[in-house]
Design a protein around this motif. Structure first.
Motif, PDB file in Angstrom:
ATOM      1  N   GLY A 141       0.815  -1.211   0.000  1.00 57.82           N
ATOM      2  CA  GLY A 141       0.000   0.000   0.000  1.00 57.82           C
ATOM      3  C   GLY A 141       0.845   1.256   0.000  1.00 57.82           C
ATOM      4  N   GLU A 142       1.975   1.211   0.699  1.00 61.81           N
ATOM      5  CA  GLU A 142       2.875   2.367   0.752  1.00 61.81           C
ATOM      6  C   GLU A 142       3.454   2.665  -0.627  1.00 61.81           C
ATOM      7  N   THR A 143       3.818   1.611  -1.367  1.00 61.11           N
ATOM      8  CA  THR A 143       4.360   1.858  -2.709  1.00 61.11           C
ATOM      9  C   THR A 143       3.284   2.399  -3.645  1.00 61.11           C
ATOM     10  N   LYS A 144       2.082   1.902  -3.538  1.00 54.22           N
ATOM     11  CA  LYS A 144       1.002   2.404  -4.396  1.00 54.22           C
ATOM     12  C   LYS A 144       0.704   3.872  -4.095  1.00 54.22           C
ATOM     13  N   LEU A 145       0.742   4.256  -2.816  1.00 55.76           N
ATOM     14  CA  LEU A 145       0.533   5.654  -2.459  1.00 55.76           C
ATOM     15  C   LEU A 145       1.673   6.515  -3.008  1.00 55.76           C
ATOM     16  N   ALA A 146       2.900   6.002  -2.936  1.00 54.27           N
ATOM     17  CA  ALA A 146       4.035   6.729  -3.512  1.00 54.27           C
ATOM     18  C   ALA A 146       3.863   6.902  -5.022  1.00 54.27           C
ATOM     19  N   MET A 147       3.330   5.876  -5.679  1.00 61.06           N
ATOM     20  CA  MET A 147       3.086   5.956  -7.123  1.00 61.06           C
ATOM     21  C   MET A 147       2.025   7.019  -7.425  1.00 61.06           C
ATOM     22  N   GLU A 148       0.957   7.045  -6.632  1.00 59.56           N
ATOM     23  CA  GLU A 148      -0.075   8.073  -6.791  1.00 59.56           C
ATOM     24  C   GLU A 148       0.529   9.466  -6.666  1.00 59.56           C
ATOM     25  N   ASN A 149       1.315   9.665  -5.615  1.00 61.78           N
ATOM     26  CA  ASN A 149       1.902  10.985  -5.370  1.00 61.78           C
ATOM     27  C   ASN A 149       2.854  11.393  -6.482  1.00 61.78           C
ATOM     28  N   MET A 150       3.618  10.433  -6.984  1.00 62.29           N
ATOM     29  CA  MET A 150       4.533  10.715  -8.092  1.00 62.29           C
ATOM     30  C   MET A 150       3.760  11.179  -9.323  1.00 62.29           C
ATOM     31  N   ILE A 151       2.687  10.467  -9.636  1.00 57.53           N
ATOM     32  CA  ILE A 151       1.872  10.832 -10.795  1.00 57.53           C
ATOM     33  C   ILE A 151       1.301  12.237 -10.619  1.00 57.53           C
ATOM     34  N   ARG A 152       0.874  12.548  -9.412  1.00 56.73           N
ATOM     35  CA  ARG A 152       0.316  13.888  -9.136  1.00 56.73           C
ATOM     36  C   ARG A 152       1.359  14.979  -9.395  1.00 56.73           C
ATOM     37  N   TRP A 153       2.599  14.743  -8.978  1.00 57.84           N
ATOM     38  CA  TRP A 153       3.644  15.739  -9.208  1.00 57.84           C
ATOM     39  C   TRP A 153       4.021  15.836 -10.675  1.00 57.84           C
ATOM     40  N   PHE A 154       3.922  14.724 -11.412  1.00 55.59           N
ATOM     41  CA  PHE A 154       4.170  14.793 -12.856  1.00 55.59           C
ATOM     42  C   PHE A 154       3.064  15.591 -13.546  1.00 55.59           C
ATOM     43  N   ASP A 155       1.859  15.554 -12.995  1.00 57.24           N
ATOM     44  CA  ASP A 155       0.785  16.411 -13.500  1.00 57.24           C
ATOM     45  C   ASP A 155       1.134  17.877 -13.244  1.00 57.24           C
ATOM     46  N   THR A 156       1.518  18.178 -12.011  1.00 56.72           N
ATOM     47  CA  THR A 156       1.848  19.567 -11.653  1.00 56.72           C
ATOM     48  C   THR A 156       2.979  20.122 -12.511  1.00 56.72           C
ATOM     49  N   ALA A 157       4.026  19.328 -12.698  1.00 56.08           N
ATOM     50  CA  ALA A 157       5.225  19.816 -13.382  1.00 56.08           C
ATOM     51  C   ALA A 157       5.160  19.685 -14.898  1.00 56.08           C
ATOM     52  N   TYR A 158       4.562  18.577 -15.386  1.00 54.22           N
ATOM     53  CA  TYR A 158       4.657  18.261 -16.812  1.00 54.22           C
ATOM     54  C   TYR A 158       3.296  18.157 -17.510  1.00 54.22           C
ATOM     55  N   GLY A 159       2.209  18.329 -16.777  1.00 55.38           N
ATOM     56  CA  GLY A 159       0.892  18.312 -17.400  1.00 55.38           C
ATOM     57  C   GLY A 159       0.379  16.942 -17.776  1.00 55.38           C
ATOM     58  N   ILE A 160       0.888  15.890 -17.118  1.00 55.53           N
ATOM     59  CA  ILE A 160       0.381  14.536 -17.361  1.00 55.53           C
ATOM     60  C   ILE A 160      -0.873  14.338 -16.502  1.00 55.53           C
ATOM     61  N   LYS A 161      -2.028  14.337 -17.141  1.00 56.13           N
ATOM     62  CA  LYS A 161      -3.299  14.220 -16.422  1.00 56.13           C
ATOM     63  C   LYS A 161      -3.563  12.760 -16.056  1.00 56.13           C
ATOM     64  N   TYR A 162      -4.228  12.567 -14.932  1.00 56.40           N
ATOM     65  CA  TYR A 162      -4.392  11.206 -14.417  1.00 56.40           C
ATOM     66  C   TYR A 162      -5.762  11.005 -13.792  1.00 56.40           C
ATOM     67  N   VAL A 163      -6.150   9.749 -13.743  1.00 56.01           N
ATOM     68  CA  VAL A 163      -7.223   9.283 -12.852  1.00 56.01           C
ATOM     69  C   VAL A 163      -6.643   8.107 -12.083  1.00 56.01           C
ATOM     70  N   SER A 164      -6.609   8.216 -10.761  1.00 56.80           N
ATOM     71  CA  SER A 164      -6.171   7.110  -9.902  1.00 56.80           C
ATOM     72  C   SER A 164      -7.396   6.406  -9.364  1.00 56.80           C
ATOM     73  N   LEU A 165      -7.467   5.105  -9.586  1.00 51.82           N
ATOM     74  CA  LEU A 165      -8.620   4.304  -9.167  1.00 51.82           C
ATOM     75  C   LEU A 165      -8.213   3.413  -7.999  1.00 51.82           C
ATOM     76  N   ARG A 166      -8.783   3.675  -6.839  1.00 52.70           N
ATOM     77  CA  ARG A 166      -8.494   2.881  -5.640  1.00 52.70           C
ATOM     78  C   ARG A 166      -9.603   1.851  -5.465  1.00 52.70           C
ATOM     79  N   TYR A 167      -9.217   0.597  -5.502  1.00 47.55           N
ATOM     80  CA  TYR A 167     -10.252  -0.423  -5.373  1.00 47.55           C
ATOM     81  C   TYR A 167      -9.778  -1.582  -4.530  1.00 47.55           C
ATOM     82  N   PHE A 168     -10.632  -2.553  -4.432  1.00 47.75           N
ATOM     83  CA  PHE A 168     -10.570  -3.546  -3.379  1.00 47.75           C
ATOM     84  C   PHE A 168     -10.360  -4.918  -3.996  1.00 47.75           C
ATOM     85  N   ASN A 169     -11.230  -5.839  -3.775  1.00 46.99           N
ATOM     86  CA  ASN A 169     -11.008  -7.204  -4.240  1.00 46.99           C
ATOM     87  C   ASN A 169     -11.727  -7.455  -5.560  1.00 46.99           C
ATOM     88  N   ALA A 170     -10.934  -7.729  -6.598  1.00 50.05           N
ATOM     89  CA  ALA A 170     -11.509  -8.098  -7.887  1.00 50.05           C
ATOM     90  C   ALA A 170     -11.970  -9.555  -7.841  1.00 50.05           C
TER      91      ALA A 170
END
Length: 329
Positions: A141-170
């Motif tokens: 979970g910690e790595t996934k949160l780090a990945m989310e945060n990284m993507i958010r900063w790439f949006d801020t700096a480079y304009g890479i738009k994202y949707v992060s989907l948090r889900y449970f048991n497939a």
């Protein structure tokens, strides 16, 4: 324009590839096949490649007109992540950094990220809302949160738009019966239960029966894998239409305890499915149930397979037809 699906030979990835093909999308799949299955990719162009290999990824981006990425590729075993966090940081976090750098290099500005409810840790409230505190209780979970945060900063700096989907048991399998759930090792509850019904194991283990839940076993939100695939495609559509970046939970809003899942599986399979209580697993929250109100409002998501019984029925049909998984009829 093509959609790149990383981890597209895995369980949820392959179902998303199938759903994209049904919508006549051009699909590019990148998977290192450490966990995925070549047979699960029903079409599109498959590259056996690793996100961390710059030369391989340059080839993928050079040879295809990619306008959006759906990012599934990650290690996802909670227990393993507690024993070997280095593996999870290298594959999940560094792998995502490599992907984002290539997207930025080649001007691809849309990414849908397959995140997890494990970002919340022990929830403050049920159902969980997207703005609730994120405090993971395991390295996965910690790595996934780090990945989310990284993507958010790439949006801020480079304009890479994202949707992060948090889900449970497939859960469940494709309506065609051609693809389903096959992990090695298998750690997910429903296929493990069905292995008991198939005579492949003697019992199902209950990891703890003293949680603060109504019957003492962990409670989880289950979503049919086809509904998950649809949510990822709707998220791509949002970004293609110029929508803002956002985080959305995906859930059915109803938790099912381990005991309840076993009981429904007994009904579906007609097998007694013996259960044995064992020690708790490290990092397992007691209850994870999500509110999907934002996904419904922002993405227009409307799950079609809300019944856990229906999910288990489709899974059971696939496992009966593929008792040894892909390539092992």
């Amino acid at each position: 324009m093509a959609i790149l699906v990383t981890g597209g030979a895995g369980y949820i990835g392959s179902h998303t590839v199938a759903a994209l093909l049904e919508r006549n999308e051009e699909v590019i799949v990148v998977d290192n096949l450490q966990q995925g299955h070549r047979e699960a990719v029903l079409g599109g162009k498959l590259y056996e490649a690793d996100l961390r290999d710059a030369e391989q990824m340059d080839k993928v981006f050079r040879e295809n007109e990619i306008d959006a990425v759906i990012h599934f590729a990650a290690n996802s075993l909670v227990g393993e992540s507690m024993q070997n966090p280095a593996k999870y940081y290298h594959n999940n976090v560094y792998g995502t950094l490599c992907l984002l750098e290539k997207m930025n290099q080649y001007g691809v500005t849309k990414i849908v990220f397959s995140s997890t409810a494990a970002t919340y840790g022990e929830p403050e409230q049920v159902p969980i809302m997207e703005d609730d505190r994120t405090r993971p209780t395991n390295a996965y979970g910690e790595t996934k949160l780090a990945m989310e945060n990284m993507i958010r900063w790439f949006d801020t700096a480079y304009g890479i738009k994202y949707v992060s989907l948090r889900y449970f048991n497939a859960a469940g399998a494709h309506h065609s019966g051609r693809i389903g759930e096959d992990h090695t090792p298998e750690t997910h509850l429903i296929p493990l239960i069905l292995q008991v019904a198939l005579g492949q194991r003697s019992h199902i283990s209950l990891f703890g029966d003293d949680y603060p839940t109504p019957d003492g076993t962990c409670s989880r939100d289950y979503i049919h894998v086809t509904d998950l695939a649809d949510a990822h495609i709707l998220a791509v559509h949002r970004l293609r239409q110029g929508g803002d970046s956002c985080v959305c939970n995906l859930g059915n809003g109803q938790g099912f305890s381990v005991k309840e899942v076993i009981e429904i599986a007994r009904k579906v399979t007609g097998h007694p499915i013996p259960a044995v209580v064992e020690a708790r697993r490290a990092g397992d929250p007691a209850a994870l149930v999500a509110s999907s109100a934002r996904a419904r409002a922002e993405l227009g998501w409307n799950p079609q397979y809300g019944s856990l019984e229906r999910m288990i029925e489709t899974a059971w049909a696939w496992h009966q037809a593929h008792p040894r998984g892909y390539g092992g009829q």
